[in-house]
Design a protein around this motif. Structure first.
Motif, PDB file in Angstrom:
ATOM      1  N   TYR A 165      38.292  12.464 -17.120  1.00 15.91           N
ATOM      2  CA  TYR A 165      37.066  13.257 -17.138  1.00 15.91           C
ATOM      3  C   TYR A 165      36.254  13.049 -18.410  1.00 15.91           C
ATOM      4  CZ  TYR A 165      36.899  15.692 -12.749  1.00 15.91           C
ATOM      5  OH  TYR A 165      36.729  15.976 -11.416  1.00 15.91           O
ATOM      6  N   ALA A 166      36.911  12.689 -19.494  1.00 15.18           N
ATOM      7  CA  ALA A 166      36.160  12.341 -20.702  1.00 15.18           C
ATOM      8  C   ALA A 166      35.335  11.073 -20.451  1.00 15.18           C
ATOM      9  CB  ALA A 166      37.116  12.141 -21.877  1.00 15.18           C
ATOM     10  N   LEU A 167      35.959  10.065 -19.845  1.00 15.43           N
ATOM     11  CA  LEU A 167      35.237   8.838 -19.496  1.00 15.43           C
ATOM     12  C   LEU A 167      34.151   9.114 -18.463  1.00 15.43           C
ATOM     13  CD1 LEU A 167      38.276   6.373 -19.205  1.00 15.43           C
ATOM     14  CD2 LEU A 167      36.619   6.529 -21.083  1.00 15.43           C
ATOM     15  N   PHE A 168      34.459   9.983 -17.508  1.00 17.25           N
ATOM     16  CA  PHE A 168      33.505  10.353 -16.461  1.00 17.25           C
ATOM     17  C   PHE A 168      32.238  10.958 -17.062  1.00 17.25           C
ATOM     18  CE2 PHE A 168      32.082  13.822 -13.578  1.00 17.25           C
ATOM     19  CZ  PHE A 168      31.617  13.048 -12.527  1.00 17.25           C
ATOM     20  N   HIS A 169      32.408  11.834 -18.028  1.00 15.14           N
ATOM     21  CA  HIS A 169      31.245  12.486 -18.636  1.00 15.14           C
ATOM     22  C   HIS A 169      30.477  11.545 -19.560  1.00 15.14           C
ATOM     23  CE1 HIS A 169      31.567  16.396 -16.871  1.00 15.14           C
ATOM     24  NE2 HIS A 169      32.832  16.496 -17.228  1.00 15.14           N
ATOM     25  N   LEU A 170      31.177  10.641 -20.223  1.00 12.54           N
ATOM     26  CA  LEU A 170      30.465   9.636 -21.013  1.00 12.54           C
ATOM     27  C   LEU A 170      29.591   8.761 -20.116  1.00 12.54           C
ATOM     28  CD1 LEU A 170      33.221   8.501 -23.555  1.00 12.54           C
ATOM     29  CD2 LEU A 170      31.146   9.814 -24.055  1.00 12.54           C
ATOM     30  N   ALA A 171      30.139   8.401 -18.947  1.00 11.34           N
ATOM     31  CA  ALA A 171      29.352   7.626 -17.987  1.00 11.34           C
ATOM     32  C   ALA A 171      28.182   8.436 -17.454  1.00 11.34           C
ATOM     33  CB  ALA A 171      30.246   7.165 -16.840  1.00 11.34           C
ATOM     34  N   ASN A 172      28.397   9.731 -17.240  1.00 11.82           N
ATOM     35  CA  ASN A 172      27.313  10.583 -16.756  1.00 11.82           C
ATOM     36  C   ASN A 172      26.208  10.747 -17.798  1.00 11.82           C
ATOM     37  OD1 ASN A 172      27.860  11.184 -14.084  1.00 11.82           O
ATOM     38  ND2 ASN A 172      29.209  12.884 -14.577  1.00 11.82           N
ATOM     39  N   ILE A 173      26.586  10.748 -19.068  1.00 15.82           N
ATOM     40  CA  ILE A 173      25.559  10.801 -20.123  1.00 15.82           C
ATOM     41  C   ILE A 173      24.701   9.546 -20.050  1.00 15.82           C
ATOM     42  CG2 ILE A 173      25.191  10.691 -22.623  1.00 15.82           C
ATOM     43  CD1 ILE A 173      27.595  12.564 -22.930  1.00 15.82           C
ATOM     44  N   ALA A 174      25.351   8.404 -19.843  1.00 16.23           N
ATOM     45  CA  ALA A 174      24.598   7.156 -19.706  1.00 16.23           C
ATOM     46  C   ALA A 174      23.682   7.209 -18.490  1.00 16.23           C
ATOM     47  CB  ALA A 174      25.561   5.978 -19.600  1.00 16.23           C
ATOM     48  N   TRP A 215      50.650   1.613  -1.811  1.00 13.72           N
ATOM     49  CA  TRP A 215      49.755   0.726  -2.555  1.00 13.72           C
ATOM     50  C   TRP A 215      49.368   1.358  -3.883  1.00 13.72           C
ATOM     51  CZ3 TRP A 215      44.772   2.036  -4.035  1.00 13.72           C
ATOM     52  CH2 TRP A 215      44.045   1.006  -4.651  1.00 13.72           C
ATOM     53  N   MET A 216      49.054   2.649  -3.860  1.00 13.65           N
ATOM     54  CA  MET A 216      48.627   3.344  -5.062  1.00 13.65           C
ATOM     55  C   MET A 216      49.729   3.338  -6.130  1.00 13.65           C
ATOM     56  SD  MET A 216      47.835   7.330  -5.584  1.00 13.65           S
ATOM     57  CE  MET A 216      49.605   7.511  -5.575  1.00 13.65           C
ATOM     58  N   LYS A 217      50.976   3.562  -5.696  1.00 18.15           N
ATOM     59  CA  LYS A 217      52.084   3.591  -6.639  1.00 18.15           C
ATOM     60  C   LYS A 217      52.354   2.218  -7.253  1.00 18.15           C
ATOM     61  CE  LYS A 217      54.526   7.457  -4.482  1.00 18.15           C
ATOM     62  NZ  LYS A 217      55.757   7.885  -3.790  1.00 18.15           N
ATOM     63  N   GLN A 218      52.010   1.168  -6.539  1.00 15.38           N
ATOM     64  CA  GLN A 218      52.252  -0.188  -7.031  1.00 15.38           C
ATOM     65  C   GLN A 218      51.203  -0.643  -8.040  1.00 15.38           C
ATOM     66  OE1 GLN A 218      52.340  -2.340  -3.330  1.00 15.38           O
ATOM     67  NE2 GLN A 218      54.533  -2.014  -3.020  1.00 15.38           N
ATOM     68  N   GLN A 219      50.091   0.084  -8.137  1.00 11.03           N
ATOM     69  CA  GLN A 219      49.025  -0.281  -9.068  1.00 11.03           C
ATOM     70  C   GLN A 219      49.298   0.309 -10.451  1.00 11.03           C
ATOM     71  OE1 GLN A 219      46.479  -2.358  -8.204  1.00 11.03           O
ATOM     72  NE2 GLN A 219      47.505  -2.506  -6.217  1.00 11.03           N
ATOM     73  N   PRO A 220      48.901  -0.385 -11.507  1.00 11.75           N
ATOM     74  CA  PRO A 220      49.040   0.181 -12.857  1.00 11.75           C
ATOM     75  C   PRO A 220      48.187   1.445 -13.005  1.00 11.75           C
ATOM     76  CG  PRO A 220      48.554  -2.179 -12.939  1.00 11.75           C
ATOM     77  CD  PRO A 220      48.346  -1.750 -11.524  1.00 11.75           C
ATOM     78  N   SER A 221      48.672   2.411 -13.748  1.00 11.34           N
ATOM     79  CA  SER A 221      47.961   3.686 -13.900  1.00 11.34           C
ATOM     80  C   SER A 221      46.566   3.515 -14.492  1.00 11.34           C
ATOM     81  CB  SER A 221      48.772   4.641 -14.783  1.00 11.34           C
ATOM     82  OG  SER A 221      49.985   4.977 -14.176  1.00 11.34           O
ATOM     83  N   TRP A 222      46.398   2.553 -15.401  1.00 13.33           N
ATOM     84  CA  TRP A 222      45.107   2.411 -16.075  1.00 13.33           C
ATOM     85  C   TRP A 222      43.999   2.046 -15.086  1.00 13.33           C
ATOM     86  CZ3 TRP A 222      42.363  -2.143 -16.039  1.00 13.33           C
ATOM     87  CH2 TRP A 222      43.053  -3.323 -15.718  1.00 13.33           C
ATOM     88  N   LYS A 223      44.347   1.369 -13.991  1.00 12.00           N
ATOM     89  CA  LYS A 223      43.330   1.035 -12.993  1.00 12.00           C
ATOM     90  C   LYS A 223      42.829   2.299 -12.309  1.00 12.00           C
ATOM     91  CE  LYS A 223      44.588  -3.738 -11.933  1.00 12.00           C
ATOM     92  NZ  LYS A 223      44.765  -4.736 -10.867  1.00 12.00           N
ATOM     93  N   HIS A 224      43.746   3.189 -11.938  1.00 16.62           N
ATOM     94  CA  HIS A 224      43.343   4.453 -11.319  1.00 16.62           C
ATOM     95  C   HIS A 224      42.496   5.280 -12.286  1.00 16.62           C
ATOM     96  CE1 HIS A 224      45.918   3.434  -8.051  1.00 16.62           C
ATOM     97  NE2 HIS A 224      47.054   3.692  -8.681  1.00 16.62           N
ATOM     98  N   VAL A 225      42.882   5.284 -13.542  1.00 16.08           N
ATOM     99  CA  VAL A 225      42.139   6.049 -14.548  1.00 16.08           C
ATOM    100  C   VAL A 225      40.696   5.568 -14.621  1.00 16.08           C
ATOM    101  CG1 VAL A 225      41.912   6.471 -17.037  1.00 16.08           C
ATOM    102  CG2 VAL A 225      44.151   6.681 -15.937  1.00 16.08           C
ATOM    103  N   LEU A 226      40.500   4.266 -14.686  1.00 14.74           N
ATOM    104  CA  LEU A 226      39.142   3.722 -14.805  1.00 14.74           C
ATOM    105  C   LEU A 226      38.316   3.948 -13.549  1.00 14.74           C
ATOM    106  CD1 LEU A 226      39.758   0.333 -16.675  1.00 14.74           C
ATOM    107  CD2 LEU A 226      38.898   2.486 -17.614  1.00 14.74           C
ATOM    108  N   VAL A 227      38.927   3.733 -12.381  1.00 17.70           N
ATOM    109  CA  VAL A 227      38.173   3.861 -11.129  1.00 17.70           C
ATOM    110  C   VAL A 227      37.799   5.313 -10.851  1.00 17.70           C
ATOM    111  CG1 VAL A 227      38.307   3.608  -8.616  1.00 17.70           C
ATOM    112  CG2 VAL A 227      39.110   1.771 -10.100  1.00 17.70           C
ATOM    113  N   ILE A 228      38.730   6.231 -11.027  1.00 16.43           N
ATOM    114  CA  ILE A 228      38.437   7.648 -10.774  1.00 16.43           C
ATOM    115  C   ILE A 228      37.378   8.156 -11.750  1.00 16.43           C
ATOM    116  CG2 ILE A 228      39.421   9.980 -10.718  1.00 16.43           C
ATOM    117  CD1 ILE A 228      42.068   8.743  -9.870  1.00 16.43           C
ATOM    118  N   ALA A 229      37.311   7.577 -12.935  1.00 14.40           N
ATOM    119  CA  ALA A 229      36.342   8.016 -13.945  1.00 14.40           C
ATOM    120  C   ALA A 229      34.926   7.541 -13.648  1.00 14.40           C
ATOM    121  CB  ALA A 229      36.763   7.518 -15.324  1.00 14.40           C
TER     122      ALA A 229
END
Length: 200
Positions: free
Chosen positions: A144-153, A99-113
């Motif tokens: 992790y850049a997105l993750f830290h921006l979210a953490n600043i918020a 399932w993970m391989k069938q998903q577009p990479s950008w979705k994993h990037v956003l969710v993990i962040a």
């Protein structure tokens, strides 16, 4: 709550600067590997000590990238052993990998962040899925850049909570809903392939 926060800030100000630098370098490297300690707690501590959430996030991000390299090396070194163990003890996990391989990479990037959302199994599988270190490094650095921006918020929101203005639980609920929507919704305007290529 305000008295507790005041006491915390006073205590942080008494800790030697060198200890803070060394300890949080180690903690930031460990975060990608074991997903602890919580990113928002580390950011809150460093931002209080250095009086700058952006400087704290930048420092943590740099050591996070080092930890991500260690994580990639460890998982890919142990990949054959881990894969055989998963196949033997967790046969249903193979469906998750597919399932993970069938998903577009950008979705994993956003969710993990997303902060406050448990994504550790996804992060492990996502790391194993990457055959090249360069692609993994670029994408994980973006995460992790997105993750830290979210953490600043969240940090700014936490200060608001202290003043009884915003409920912190609302952040966790909203982010969890966003994580589900990212995988459920299939945008038609933006090409998944185009976004995937931009992250490589």
């Amino acid at each position: 709550m305000e008295n507790l926060w005041f006491g915390f800030t006073q205590w942080v100000s008494t800790i030697p600067w060198l200890w803070i630098v060394l300890v949080f370098a180690v903690l930031a490297m460990l975060h990608p590997i074991i997903e602890n300690p919580a990113g928002i707690l580390m950011l809150t501590f460093l931002a209080t000590a250095w009086e700058s959430p952006f400087l704290a996030a930048l420092y943590l991000w740099g050591w996070n990238v080092v930890g991500l390299q260690l994580m990639y090396g460890i998982l890919h070194h142990l990949h054959p052993v881990g894969r055989s163990w998963i196949h033997k003890h967790l046969p249903s996990a193979e469906g998750f990998f597919l399932w993970m391989k069938q998903q577009p990479s950008w979705k994993h990037v956003l969710v993990i962040a997303l902060p406050l959302v448990y994504t550790y199994p996804l992060r492990i599988a996502w790391t194993l899925w990457h055959p090249t270190r360069w692609r993994y490094t670029v994408q994980s650095a973006i995460i992790y850049a997105l993750f830290h921006l979210a953490n600043i918020a969240l940090y700014v929101g936490f200060l608001e909570v202290i003043e009884n203005r915003l409920p912190l639980w609302a952040f966790a609920l909203i982010l969890s809903v966003i994580a589900v929507l990212i995988y459920v919704v299939k945008p038609k305007i933006i090409s998944n392939r185009l976004i995937d290529e931009s992250l490589t």
